[in-house]
Scaffold this motif. Structure first.
Motif, short mmCIF file in Angstrom:
data_model
loop_
_atom_site.label_atom_id
_atom_site.label_comp_id
_atom_site.label_asym_id
_atom_site.label_seq_id
_atom_site.Cartn_x
_atom_site.Cartn_y
_atom_site.Cartn_z
N TYR A 106 0.82 -1.21 0.00
CA TYR A 106 0.00 0.00 0.00
C TYR A 106 0.86 1.26 0.00
O TYR A 106 0.45 2.30 -0.55
CB TYR A 106 -0.94 0.02 1.21
N HIS A 107 2.04 1.17 0.61
CA HIS A 107 2.95 2.32 0.61
C HIS A 107 3.36 2.69 -0.81
O HIS A 107 3.48 3.87 -1.15
CB HIS A 107 4.20 2.02 1.46
N ALA A 108 3.56 1.68 -1.66
CA ALA A 108 3.93 1.92 -3.05
C ALA A 108 2.75 2.52 -3.83
O ALA A 108 2.93 3.43 -4.65
CB ALA A 108 4.39 0.62 -3.71
N ILE A 109 1.54 2.02 -3.57
CA ILE A 109 0.36 2.56 -4.25
C ILE A 109 0.16 4.03 -3.88
O ILE A 109 -0.11 4.86 -4.76
CB ILE A 109 -0.90 1.74 -3.87
N LYS A 110 0.31 4.36 -2.60
CA LYS A 110 0.14 5.75 -2.16
C LYS A 110 1.13 6.67 -2.85
O LYS A 110 0.78 7.78 -3.27
CB LYS A 110 0.32 5.84 -0.64
N THR A 111 2.37 6.22 -2.99
CA THR A 111 3.41 7.04 -3.64
C THR A 111 3.05 7.33 -5.09
O THR A 111 3.18 8.47 -5.56
CB THR A 111 4.77 6.33 -3.56
N VAL A 112 2.60 6.29 -5.80
CA VAL A 112 2.26 6.46 -7.22
C VAL A 112 0.99 7.27 -7.38
O VAL A 112 0.86 8.09 -8.31
CB VAL A 112 2.14 5.08 -7.90
N LEU A 113 0.01 7.07 -6.49
CA LEU A 113 -1.25 7.81 -6.58
C LEU A 113 -1.06 9.32 -6.52
O LEU A 113 -1.74 10.08 -7.21
CB LEU A 113 -2.19 7.39 -5.44
N LEU A 114 -0.11 9.75 -5.69
CA LEU A 114 0.10 11.18 -5.48
C LEU A 114 0.40 11.93 -6.77
O LEU A 114 -0.10 13.03 -6.99
CB LEU A 114 1.25 11.40 -4.48
N ASP A 115 1.21 11.32 -7.63
CA ASP A 115 1.65 12.02 -8.86
C ASP A 115 1.21 11.30 -10.12
O ASP A 115 1.80 11.50 -11.18
CB ASP A 115 3.19 12.15 -8.85
N SER A 116 0.18 10.45 -10.01
CA SER A 116 -0.19 9.61 -11.15
C SER A 116 -0.53 10.42 -12.40
O SER A 116 -0.12 10.06 -13.51
CB SER A 116 -1.37 8.71 -10.77
N ASN A 117 -1.26 11.51 -12.25
CA ASN A 117 -1.68 12.28 -13.43
C ASN A 117 -0.55 13.10 -14.04
O ASN A 117 -0.68 13.59 -15.16
CB ASN A 117 -2.84 13.21 -13.06
N ASP A 118 0.54 13.27 -13.31
CA ASP A 118 1.69 14.03 -13.83
C ASP A 118 2.85 13.12 -14.23
O ASP A 118 3.91 13.61 -14.62
CB ASP A 118 2.19 15.03 -12.76
N THR A 119 2.65 11.83 -14.13
CA THR A 119 3.72 10.88 -14.44
C THR A 119 3.97 10.82 -15.94
O THR A 119 3.03 10.73 -16.74
CB THR A 119 3.36 9.47 -13.93
N VAL A 120 5.23 10.88 -16.31
CA VAL A 120 5.64 10.78 -17.72
C VAL A 120 6.24 9.40 -17.94
O VAL A 120 7.14 8.97 -17.22
CB VAL A 120 6.67 11.87 -18.08
N LEU A 121 5.72 8.70 -18.93
CA LEU A 121 6.18 7.34 -19.18
C LEU A 121 7.55 7.34 -19.86
O LEU A 121 7.75 7.98 -20.88
CB LEU A 121 5.18 6.59 -20.06
N THR A 122 8.48 6.62 -19.26
CA THR A 122 9.79 6.37 -19.86
C THR A 122 9.96 4.86 -19.96
O THR A 122 9.18 4.09 -19.38
CB THR A 122 10.92 6.94 -18.98
N LEU A 123 10.98 4.44 -20.67
CA LEU A 123 11.21 3.00 -20.84
C LEU A 123 11.48 2.34 -19.49
O LEU A 123 10.93 1.27 -19.20
CB LEU A 123 12.39 2.76 -21.78
N SER A 124 12.30 2.98 -18.67
CA SER A 124 12.63 2.39 -17.37
C SER A 124 11.40 2.31 -16.47
O SER A 124 11.21 1.32 -15.75
CB SER A 124 13.74 3.19 -16.68
N LEU A 125 10.55 3.34 -16.53
CA LEU A 125 9.34 3.33 -15.70
C LEU A 125 8.37 2.25 -16.18
O LEU A 125 7.76 1.54 -15.37
CB LEU A 125 8.66 4.70 -15.75
N ALA A 126 8.23 2.12 -17.51
CA ALA A 126 7.34 1.09 -18.06
C ALA A 126 7.82 -0.30 -17.66
O ALA A 126 7.01 -1.16 -17.27
CB ALA A 126 7.29 1.22 -19.58
N LEU A 127 9.14 -0.53 -17.73
CA LEU A 127 9.69 -1.84 -17.33
C LEU A 127 9.50 -2.09 -15.84
O LEU A 127 9.25 -3.22 -15.42
CB LEU A 127 11.18 -1.91 -17.70
N THR A 128 9.63 -1.01 -15.04
CA THR A 128 9.42 -1.14 -13.60
C THR A 128 7.99 -1.54 -13.29
O THR A 128 7.74 -2.49 -12.53
CB THR A 128 9.75 0.18 -12.88
N PHE A 129 7.03 -0.83 -13.87
CA PHE A 129 5.62 -1.14 -13.61
C PHE A 129 5.26 -2.53 -14.12
O PHE A 129 4.53 -3.28 -13.46
CB PHE A 129 4.71 -0.10 -14.28
N PHE A 130 5.78 -2.90 -15.28
CA PHE A 130 5.51 -4.23 -15.83
C PHE A 130 6.13 -5.31 -14.94
O PHE A 130 5.49 -6.33 -14.65
CB PHE A 130 6.04 -4.35 -17.25
#
Length: 426
Positions: free
Chosen positions: A284-308
């Motif tokens: 849940y700590h990870a979800i809260k962190t991502v929720l805070l800036d979800s609408n301003d998140t810019v997709l990069t290759l490293s971020l896409a690989l991390t989420f996947f």
């Protein structure tokens, strides 16, 4: 004749009064247990995770230590009985002779806490459900008058526990109905409504806040095709989660030496934590962190690989946690996978199809969709996630996507981790 009718009427009134009193008691005790377990887990998980983040050696030590303590507690304190989770409740409500023994209350409370705090990639929801169901079962056994209300009183405890965990009394009632009772009676309505009312009042008095703080403004009809896609993907991931849990449990059951299970499960977790620390504990700590800036998140290759990578490894980490002896279920993992699946899909759509969808909406809907598909309870998932966020703006798309994910999942694989048995699968 009038005397007999009067006696019967008085008996019914006494039975009603006692049922109300015992429902109040079950609601209070179950809610109190749920609140204490939730807050204790959140507090100590944060301490342990911070410690491990500053010294990676603890990513190895904590799982081994936690699972070892759970094993010794089961061996020497809890009658050498493994916790079967929600299946224990099914066995109890479907049998006149099988009951939930009272030691299940401390067993699931302690083992659930230890599992998550030491990094077990699951949640306390199932631990809370079984412990609170046992409160209802123990109350039912205390008086002959309550014997016919076994299922109803068990469901009252469960409903109160779910209410305080997710700030949603409706989700508590619906989970008890959709997953456990599966039949609506007057006694069910009376006991569960009273229990969740007491649980809600206790949560209010203790200032319990919704788990996630979000600001959902709107949703757009043009996103409907993408919501449908999310529902289908959620179904696929839920089946992947279910099959992972069943596969690991089957393989680990063939290992005769308990400590080998602990070492193997802990090794899988440690590798997972080194790759993605977000997999530690409930997540849940990870979800809260991502929720805070979800609408301003810019997709990069490293971020896409991390989420996947996170969505791919979470079911494996959860399965290893449970197979190694941890206490928990698929509630928290489903919410976790759904959140990261939702934001990954939204960012991919925005980047490559210029869809202009709202990532935050996809995270919230994804959580509900994967949970709905994992436990085959869409209405529980809807109100549970809306309760988690204290926002009903997305109610309609969540409803549609949850129904799609559930029935797609049932087409792909008809079982959940709660309903599967080898005899049924043949």
């Amino acid at each position: 004749m009038n005397t007999n009718a009067e006696i019967k009427k008085n008996y019914q009134f006494i039975k009603f009064k006692k049922l109300v009193i015992v429902s109040v008691l079950i609601g209070f005790l179950s809610a109190f247990l749920g609140i204490v377990l939730k807050n204790a887990t959140e507090y100590y998980e944060a301490i342990f995770f911070h410690r491990a983040s500053t010294n990676s050696l603890f990513f190895i030590i904590f799982p081994i230590f936690g699972f070892s303590i759970i094993f010794f507690l089961r061996q020497y304190l809890f009658k050498k009985k493994e916790n079967k989770g929600i299946k224990e409740i099914f066995e109890s409500v479907n049998s006149k002779t099988k009951n939930l023994p009272s030691y299940k209350i401390p067993s699931h409370f302690i083992n659930g806490l230890l599992t998550v705090v030491s990094g077990g990639s699951t949640g306390i929801e199932v631990s809370t459900v079984v412990a609170t169901a046992t409160i209802g079962a123990v109350a039912q056994r205390k008086h002959n008058m309550f014997r016919q209300y076994k299922t109803e009183l068990i469901c009252a405890g469960i409903a109160a526990g779910i209410t305080v965990l997710f700030s949603s009394p409706i989700a508590g009632i619906l989970f008890s109905l959709e997953v456990i009772s599966k039949k609506l009676t007057r006694a069910f309505i009376l006991t569960t409504v009273i229990a969740v009312s007491i649980a809600s009042a206790l949560s209010y008095l203790l200032h319990e806040e919704p788990l996630f703080t979000v600001n959902i403004t709107t949703w757009h009809l043009k996103a409907a095709p993408y919501f449908i896609l999310l529902g289908v993907l959620a179904a696929i991931y839920s089946v992947y989660l279910t099959r992972c849990v069943l596969f690991f449990k089957s393989r680990f059951s063939k290992i005769s030496e308990p400590y080998y299970k602990i070492i193997l499960g802990s090794a899988i977790l440690s590798v997972s934590f080194f790759l993605f620390p977000q997999l530690y504990g409930e997540g849940y700590h990870a979800i809260k962190t991502v929720l805070l800036d979800s609408n301003d998140t810019v997709l990069t290759l490293s971020l896409a690989l991390t989420f996947f990578g996170i969505t791919l490894l979470k079911p494996i980490a959860t399965s290893a946690s449970l197979a190694a002896g941890g206490d928990g279920g698929v509630f928290a993992p489903s919410l976790f996978v759904g959140a990261f699946l939702g934001i990954l899909l939204a960012l991919l759509l925005n980047k490559y199809l210029n869809a202009n969808v709202i990532p935050l909406n996809f995270m919230i809907i994804g959580m509900a969709a994967v949970l709905s598909a994992s436990i085959h309870a869409p209405f529980t998932a809807i109100f549970l996630v809306c309760g988690l966020t204290n926002d009903y703006t997305l109610f309609l798309p969540i409803l549609v996507v949850c129904l799609i994910s559930k029935y797609t999942a049932k087409l792909l694989y008809p079982f959940t981790v709660y309903t599967y048995s080898p005899s049924l699968a043949k």
